[in-house]
Design a protein around this motif. Structure first.
Motif, short mmCIF file in Angstrom:
data_model
loop_
_atom_site.label_atom_id
_atom_site.label_comp_id
_atom_site.label_asym_id
_atom_site.label_seq_id
_atom_site.Cartn_x
_atom_site.Cartn_y
_atom_site.Cartn_z
N CYS A 25 0.82 -1.22 0.00
CA CYS A 25 0.00 0.00 0.00
C CYS A 25 0.85 1.27 0.00
N ASN A 26 2.12 1.18 0.38
CA ASN A 26 3.02 2.33 0.46
C ASN A 26 2.54 3.40 1.43
N ASP A 27 1.60 3.06 2.29
CA ASP A 27 0.95 4.08 3.10
C ASP A 27 0.94 3.73 4.59
N CYS A 28 1.25 2.49 4.94
CA CYS A 28 1.17 2.09 6.35
C CYS A 28 2.54 2.23 7.02
N CYS A 60 3.62 -5.58 4.63
CA CYS A 60 2.46 -4.68 4.60
C CYS A 60 1.19 -5.49 4.89
N PRO A 61 0.39 -5.07 5.89
CA PRO A 61 -0.83 -5.84 6.22
C PRO A 61 -1.89 -5.71 5.12
N ASN A 62 -1.74 -4.71 4.26
CA ASN A 62 -2.74 -4.50 3.19
C ASN A 62 -2.29 -5.10 1.86
N CYS A 87 5.21 -0.16 5.52
CA CYS A 87 5.69 0.31 4.21
C CYS A 87 6.63 1.49 4.39
ZN LIG Z 1 1.57 -0.97 3.56
#
Ligand SMILES: [Zn+2]
Ligand SMILES: [Zn+2]
Length: 315
Positions: free
Chosen positions: A80-83, A94-96, A86
Protein backbone atom coordinates in the motif's frame (compact mmCIF):
# COMPACT_ATOMS: atom_id res chain seq x y z
CA UNK A 1 -7.04 -14.94 -23.04
CA UNK A 2 -5.44 -18.07 -21.60
CA UNK A 3 -5.08 -18.64 -17.87
CA UNK A 4 -4.58 -21.53 -15.43
CA UNK A 5 -6.92 -20.97 -12.49
CA UNK A 6 -7.22 -22.62 -9.11
CA UNK A 7 -10.87 -23.06 -8.20
CA UNK A 8 -12.42 -25.29 -5.52
CA UNK A 9 -9.05 -26.97 -5.01
CA UNK A 10 -8.72 -27.83 -8.72
CA UNK A 11 -6.53 -26.40 -11.46
CA UNK A 12 -8.44 -25.52 -14.60
CA UNK A 13 -7.46 -24.12 -17.97
CA UNK A 14 -9.53 -21.15 -19.11
CA UNK A 15 -9.09 -20.35 -22.81
CA UNK A 16 -11.49 -17.44 -22.56
CA UNK A 17 -10.27 -15.54 -19.50
CA UNK A 18 -11.32 -11.85 -19.47
CA UNK A 19 -8.87 -8.96 -20.03
CA UNK A 20 -7.41 -8.01 -16.65
CA UNK A 21 -8.10 -4.48 -15.46
CA UNK A 22 -4.99 -2.38 -14.85
CA UNK A 23 -5.16 -0.03 -11.83
CA UNK A 24 -3.31 3.32 -11.87
CA UNK A 25 0.36 2.73 -11.08
CA UNK A 26 0.26 -0.84 -12.39
CA UNK A 27 1.48 -2.28 -15.68
CA UNK A 28 0.15 -5.10 -17.80
CA UNK A 29 2.98 -7.53 -18.47
CA UNK A 30 2.76 -9.96 -21.41
CA UNK A 31 4.06 -13.17 -19.87
CA UNK A 32 6.76 -15.02 -21.83
CA UNK A 33 7.09 -17.90 -19.40
CA UNK A 34 6.54 -18.77 -15.74
CA UNK A 35 8.00 -21.31 -13.32
CA UNK A 36 6.19 -23.84 -11.14
CA UNK A 37 7.21 -23.56 -7.49
CA UNK A 38 6.72 -25.78 -4.44
CA UNK A 39 4.40 -23.03 -3.17
CA UNK A 40 2.17 -23.58 -6.21
CA UNK A 41 1.90 -27.27 -5.33
CA UNK A 42 1.03 -26.28 -1.75
CA UNK A 43 -1.55 -23.74 -2.96
CA UNK A 44 -3.25 -26.47 -4.97
CA UNK A 45 -3.27 -28.54 -1.77
CA UNK A 46 -5.10 -25.70 0.01
CA UNK A 47 -2.32 -23.49 1.38
CA UNK A 48 -3.55 -19.88 1.92
CA UNK A 49 -6.98 -20.85 0.55
CA UNK A 50 -6.07 -19.05 -2.68
CA UNK A 51 -8.44 -18.97 -5.66
CA UNK A 52 -7.59 -17.40 -8.99
CA UNK A 53 -4.77 -17.45 -11.52
CA UNK A 54 -1.71 -19.20 -10.11
CA UNK A 55 1.95 -18.34 -10.80
CA UNK A 56 4.44 -15.93 -9.21
CA UNK A 57 7.77 -16.69 -10.94
CA UNK A 58 7.71 -15.08 -14.37
CA UNK A 59 9.42 -13.04 -17.04
CA UNK A 60 7.49 -10.93 -19.52
CA UNK A 61 7.32 -7.76 -21.59
CA UNK A 62 6.04 -4.55 -19.97
CA UNK A 63 3.26 -3.02 -22.07
CA UNK A 64 3.23 0.46 -20.54
CA UNK A 65 5.05 2.73 -18.09
CA UNK A 66 8.74 3.53 -17.95
CA UNK A 67 9.82 -0.01 -18.89
CA UNK A 68 7.48 -0.29 -21.90
CA UNK A 69 8.69 -2.86 -24.43
CA UNK A 70 11.43 -4.17 -22.11
CA UNK A 71 11.82 -7.61 -20.60
CA UNK A 72 10.92 -7.48 -16.90
CA UNK A 73 10.53 -9.59 -13.78
CA UNK A 74 8.29 -8.55 -10.89
CA UNK A 75 8.44 -8.66 -7.11
CA UNK A 76 5.39 -10.49 -5.84
CA UNK A 77 4.33 -8.39 -2.82
CA UNK A 78 1.99 -5.60 -3.93
CA UNK A 79 1.95 -3.12 -1.08
CA UNK A 80 0.00 0.00 0.00
CA UNK A 81 3.02 2.33 0.46
CA UNK A 82 0.95 4.08 3.10
CA UNK A 83 1.17 2.09 6.35
CA UNK A 84 3.84 2.15 9.04
CA UNK A 85 5.52 -1.00 7.76
CA UNK A 86 5.69 0.31 4.21
CA UNK A 87 7.03 3.67 5.42
CA UNK A 88 9.68 1.88 7.51
CA UNK A 89 10.94 -0.11 4.52
CA UNK A 90 9.24 -3.38 5.47
CA UNK A 91 6.72 -3.42 2.63
CA UNK A 92 7.00 -7.19 2.29
CA UNK A 93 5.09 -7.27 5.58
CA UNK A 94 2.46 -4.68 4.60
CA UNK A 95 -0.83 -5.84 6.22
CA UNK A 96 -2.74 -4.50 3.19
CA UNK A 97 -0.65 -6.32 0.60
CA UNK A 98 -1.75 -8.67 -2.12
CA UNK A 99 0.73 -11.26 -3.37
CA UNK A 100 0.89 -12.18 -7.06
CA UNK A 101 -0.47 -15.69 -7.58
CA UNK A 102 -0.68 -16.32 -3.82
CA UNK A 103 -2.99 -13.80 -2.07
CA UNK A 104 -5.87 -11.85 -3.66
CA UNK A 105 -3.93 -11.14 -6.87
CA UNK A 106 -4.09 -13.08 -10.13
CA UNK A 107 -0.78 -14.64 -11.09
CA UNK A 108 1.36 -15.29 -14.13
CA UNK A 109 0.13 -18.63 -15.50
CA UNK A 110 -1.71 -16.50 -18.04
CA UNK A 111 -1.15 -14.39 -21.16
CA UNK A 112 -0.98 -11.28 -18.98
CA UNK A 113 -0.20 -10.47 -15.36
CA UNK A 114 -0.84 -7.05 -13.80
CA UNK A 115 2.05 -5.79 -11.65
CA UNK A 116 2.64 -2.50 -9.79
CA UNK A 117 5.24 -0.57 -11.79
CA UNK A 118 7.33 -0.15 -8.63
CA UNK A 119 7.69 -3.95 -8.43
CA UNK A 120 9.26 -4.31 -11.88
CA UNK A 121 12.94 -4.88 -12.62
CA UNK A 122 14.41 -4.81 -16.12
CA UNK A 123 16.18 -8.01 -17.15
CA UNK A 124 19.60 -7.36 -18.77
CA UNK A 125 20.12 -9.01 -22.19
CA UNK A 126 22.84 -11.30 -20.80
CA UNK A 127 20.21 -13.09 -18.68
CA UNK A 128 18.13 -15.75 -20.47
CA UNK A 129 14.39 -16.19 -20.07
CA UNK A 130 15.01 -19.36 -18.02
CA UNK A 131 17.41 -17.52 -15.70
CA UNK A 132 15.00 -14.58 -15.39
CA UNK A 133 12.24 -16.98 -14.36
CA UNK A 134 14.50 -18.00 -11.46
CA UNK A 135 15.02 -14.45 -10.14
CA UNK A 136 12.17 -14.80 -7.63
CA UNK A 137 13.39 -18.05 -6.00
CA UNK A 138 17.03 -16.87 -6.15
CA UNK A 139 15.98 -13.68 -4.35
CA UNK A 140 14.28 -15.86 -1.72
CA UNK A 141 17.57 -17.75 -1.21
CA UNK A 142 19.47 -14.44 -0.99
CA UNK A 143 17.18 -13.41 1.87
CA UNK A 144 19.26 -15.74 4.12
CA UNK A 145 22.46 -13.60 4.10
CA UNK A 146 20.28 -10.55 4.86
CA UNK A 147 19.07 -12.26 8.04
CA UNK A 148 22.02 -14.37 9.21
CA UNK A 149 25.71 -13.45 9.31
CA UNK A 150 27.40 -16.05 7.12
CA UNK A 151 31.16 -16.51 7.29
CA UNK A 152 33.79 -18.66 5.61
CA UNK A 153 33.96 -22.13 7.15
CA UNK A 154 30.57 -21.80 8.86
CA UNK A 155 29.16 -25.31 9.20
CA UNK A 156 25.77 -25.31 7.45
CA UNK A 157 23.20 -27.98 6.69
CA UNK A 158 20.44 -27.61 4.13
CA UNK A 159 17.51 -29.98 4.68
CA UNK A 160 15.90 -30.70 1.33
CA UNK A 161 17.37 -31.46 -2.09
CA UNK A 162 14.68 -29.77 -4.18
CA UNK A 163 14.48 -26.48 -6.08
CA UNK A 164 14.82 -24.09 -3.14
CA UNK A 165 17.27 -26.34 -1.26
CA UNK A 166 19.51 -26.19 -4.32
CA UNK A 167 19.48 -22.38 -4.51
CA UNK A 168 19.95 -22.00 -0.75
CA UNK A 169 22.89 -24.44 -0.77
CA UNK A 170 24.50 -22.49 -3.63
CA UNK A 171 23.98 -19.23 -1.71
CA UNK A 172 25.79 -20.67 1.32
CA UNK A 173 28.54 -22.11 -0.89
CA UNK A 174 29.09 -18.67 -2.43
CA UNK A 175 29.59 -17.27 1.10
CA UNK A 176 32.32 -19.95 1.50
CA UNK A 177 30.35 -21.82 4.13
CA UNK A 178 30.94 -25.54 4.59
CA UNK A 179 27.67 -26.91 3.23
CA UNK A 180 26.05 -30.33 3.57
CA UNK A 181 22.75 -31.03 1.84
CA UNK A 182 20.49 -33.64 3.42
CA UNK A 183 18.02 -35.28 1.05
CA UNK A 184 16.01 -38.38 0.32
CA UNK A 185 17.05 -38.90 -3.29
CA UNK A 186 20.52 -40.24 -4.11
CA UNK A 187 20.15 -39.12 -7.75
CA UNK A 188 19.33 -35.55 -6.78
CA UNK A 189 22.22 -35.45 -4.32
CA UNK A 190 24.64 -36.20 -7.18
CA UNK A 191 23.82 -32.77 -8.65
CA UNK A 192 25.14 -31.20 -5.45
CA UNK A 193 28.25 -33.38 -5.41
CA UNK A 194 29.08 -32.15 -8.93
CA UNK A 195 28.98 -28.59 -7.54
CA UNK A 196 31.39 -29.48 -4.73
CA UNK A 197 28.70 -29.61 -2.04
CA UNK A 198 28.77 -32.44 0.51
CA UNK A 199 25.64 -34.54 0.75
CA UNK A 200 24.05 -36.99 3.14
CA UNK A 201 21.02 -39.22 2.80
CA UNK A 202 18.33 -38.41 5.35
CA UNK A 203 18.58 -41.95 6.74
CA UNK A 204 22.27 -41.35 7.57
CA UNK A 205 21.85 -37.91 9.15
CA UNK A 206 23.23 -39.05 12.52
CA UNK A 207 26.67 -38.95 10.88
CA UNK A 208 26.53 -35.16 10.37
CA UNK A 209 28.44 -32.97 12.82
CA UNK A 210 26.11 -30.52 14.60
CA UNK A 211 25.88 -27.41 12.44
CA UNK A 212 26.00 -23.71 13.23
CA UNK A 213 23.20 -23.09 10.74
CA UNK A 214 20.48 -25.39 9.41
CA UNK A 215 18.10 -24.31 6.64
CA UNK A 216 14.78 -26.14 6.26
CA UNK A 217 13.85 -26.35 2.58
CA UNK A 218 12.31 -29.81 2.84
CA UNK A 219 8.92 -28.75 1.57
CA UNK A 220 7.26 -31.02 4.13
CA UNK A 221 6.27 -30.67 7.75
CA UNK A 222 9.03 -33.04 8.93
CA UNK A 223 11.87 -30.82 7.68
CA UNK A 224 11.82 -28.40 10.60
CA UNK A 225 12.27 -31.17 13.16
CA UNK A 226 15.21 -32.53 11.13
CA UNK A 227 16.79 -29.06 10.92
CA UNK A 228 16.44 -28.54 14.68
CA UNK A 229 18.03 -31.94 15.34
CA UNK A 230 21.05 -31.05 13.17
CA UNK A 231 21.92 -27.68 14.69
CA UNK A 232 24.27 -27.24 17.63
CA UNK A 233 23.44 -25.35 20.84
CA UNK A 234 23.23 -21.57 20.19
CA UNK A 235 22.89 -22.31 16.48
CA UNK A 236 20.36 -20.92 14.02
CA UNK A 237 17.56 -22.61 12.09
CA UNK A 238 16.22 -20.80 9.03
CA UNK A 239 12.71 -21.85 7.99
CA UNK A 240 12.06 -21.64 4.26
CA UNK A 241 9.37 -24.30 3.93
CA UNK A 242 5.72 -23.25 3.78
CA UNK A 243 3.31 -26.16 3.90
CA UNK A 244 -0.43 -26.42 4.17
CA UNK A 245 -0.37 -28.92 7.04
CA UNK A 246 0.48 -27.91 10.59
CA UNK A 247 3.71 -28.93 12.27
CA UNK A 248 3.69 -31.25 15.22
CA UNK A 249 7.06 -31.28 16.90
CA UNK A 250 8.85 -31.07 20.22
CA UNK A 251 9.87 -27.47 20.92
CA UNK A 252 11.86 -28.10 24.11
CA UNK A 253 15.18 -28.53 22.20
CA UNK A 254 14.85 -24.92 20.99
CA UNK A 255 14.75 -23.76 24.63
CA UNK A 256 17.32 -26.19 25.98
CA UNK A 257 19.83 -25.56 23.19
CA UNK A 258 18.93 -21.85 22.88
CA UNK A 259 18.39 -22.20 19.15
CA UNK A 260 17.38 -19.16 17.13
CA UNK A 261 14.57 -19.89 14.68
CA UNK A 262 14.37 -17.43 11.78
CA UNK A 263 11.43 -17.35 9.40
CA UNK A 264 12.55 -16.38 5.92
CA UNK A 265 10.50 -15.49 2.86
CA UNK A 266 11.00 -13.03 -0.02
CA UNK A 267 14.37 -11.52 -0.86
CA UNK A 268 16.15 -8.86 -2.91
CA UNK A 269 15.47 -8.92 -6.69
CA UNK A 270 18.29 -6.47 -7.48
CA UNK A 271 20.86 -8.74 -5.83
CA UNK A 272 19.38 -11.80 -7.57
CA UNK A 273 19.75 -10.14 -10.98
CA UNK A 274 23.30 -9.09 -10.11
CA UNK A 275 24.19 -12.64 -9.00
CA UNK A 276 22.93 -13.97 -12.35
CA UNK A 277 25.06 -11.42 -14.24
CA UNK A 278 28.05 -12.59 -12.17
CA UNK A 279 27.22 -16.27 -12.88
CA UNK A 280 27.19 -16.94 -9.14
CA UNK A 281 24.70 -19.82 -9.49
CA UNK A 282 25.22 -23.02 -11.46
CA UNK A 283 21.91 -23.45 -13.24
CA UNK A 284 22.77 -25.69 -16.23
CA UNK A 285 20.64 -28.59 -15.01
CA UNK A 286 18.06 -26.52 -13.22
CA UNK A 287 15.21 -26.59 -15.73
CA UNK A 288 13.71 -30.08 -15.91
CA UNK A 289 11.14 -29.38 -18.62
CA UNK A 290 9.14 -26.83 -20.61
CA UNK A 291 5.45 -27.16 -21.41
CA UNK A 292 2.99 -25.01 -23.34
CA UNK A 293 0.50 -23.55 -20.87
CA UNK A 294 -2.26 -25.75 -22.26
CA UNK A 295 -0.31 -28.77 -20.92
CA UNK A 296 -0.19 -27.40 -17.35
CA UNK A 297 -1.48 -30.74 -16.01
CA UNK A 298 1.51 -32.64 -17.36
CA UNK A 299 3.84 -29.88 -16.13
CA UNK A 300 2.43 -30.06 -12.58
CA UNK A 301 2.68 -33.87 -12.61
CA UNK A 302 6.31 -33.55 -13.73
CA UNK A 303 7.00 -30.98 -10.95
CA UNK A 304 5.94 -33.58 -8.37
CA UNK A 305 8.36 -36.23 -9.65
CA UNK A 306 11.28 -37.12 -7.38
CA UNK A 307 14.04 -35.89 -9.63
CA UNK A 308 12.35 -32.79 -11.02
CA UNK A 309 13.69 -29.33 -10.46
CA UNK A 310 12.15 -26.29 -12.19
CA UNK A 311 9.28 -26.78 -14.65
CA UNK A 312 8.50 -23.95 -17.03
CA UNK A 313 5.15 -23.02 -18.58
CA UNK A 314 5.50 -21.24 -21.93
CA UNK A 315 2.90 -18.68 -23.02
ZN1 LIG B 1 1.57 -0.97 3.56
ZN1 LIG C 1 7.98 -19.57 -5.50
Amino acid sequence: LRAVKLQNGKLEFDADSPEPTVPVGSVRVRVLQAGICETDLQLVAGYMGFEGVLGHEFVGIAESGRFVGQRVVGEINCVCNDCDRCRNGHGNHCPNRTVIGILNHDGAFADYVVVPEANLHVVPDAISDDEATLVEPIAAALRIPEQVDLYPGMRCVVVGDGRLGNLCAQTLLHAKCEVTVVGKHADKLKTFQRMGIQTCLLADKEAILPAQLAVDCAGSSSGLQTAISLVQPLGTVVMKTTVVEEHSLALAPIVIDEIQVVGSRCGPFDKAIQSLLERQFQLNDFVSGRYPIEQFGAAFAHAKEKNALKLILKL
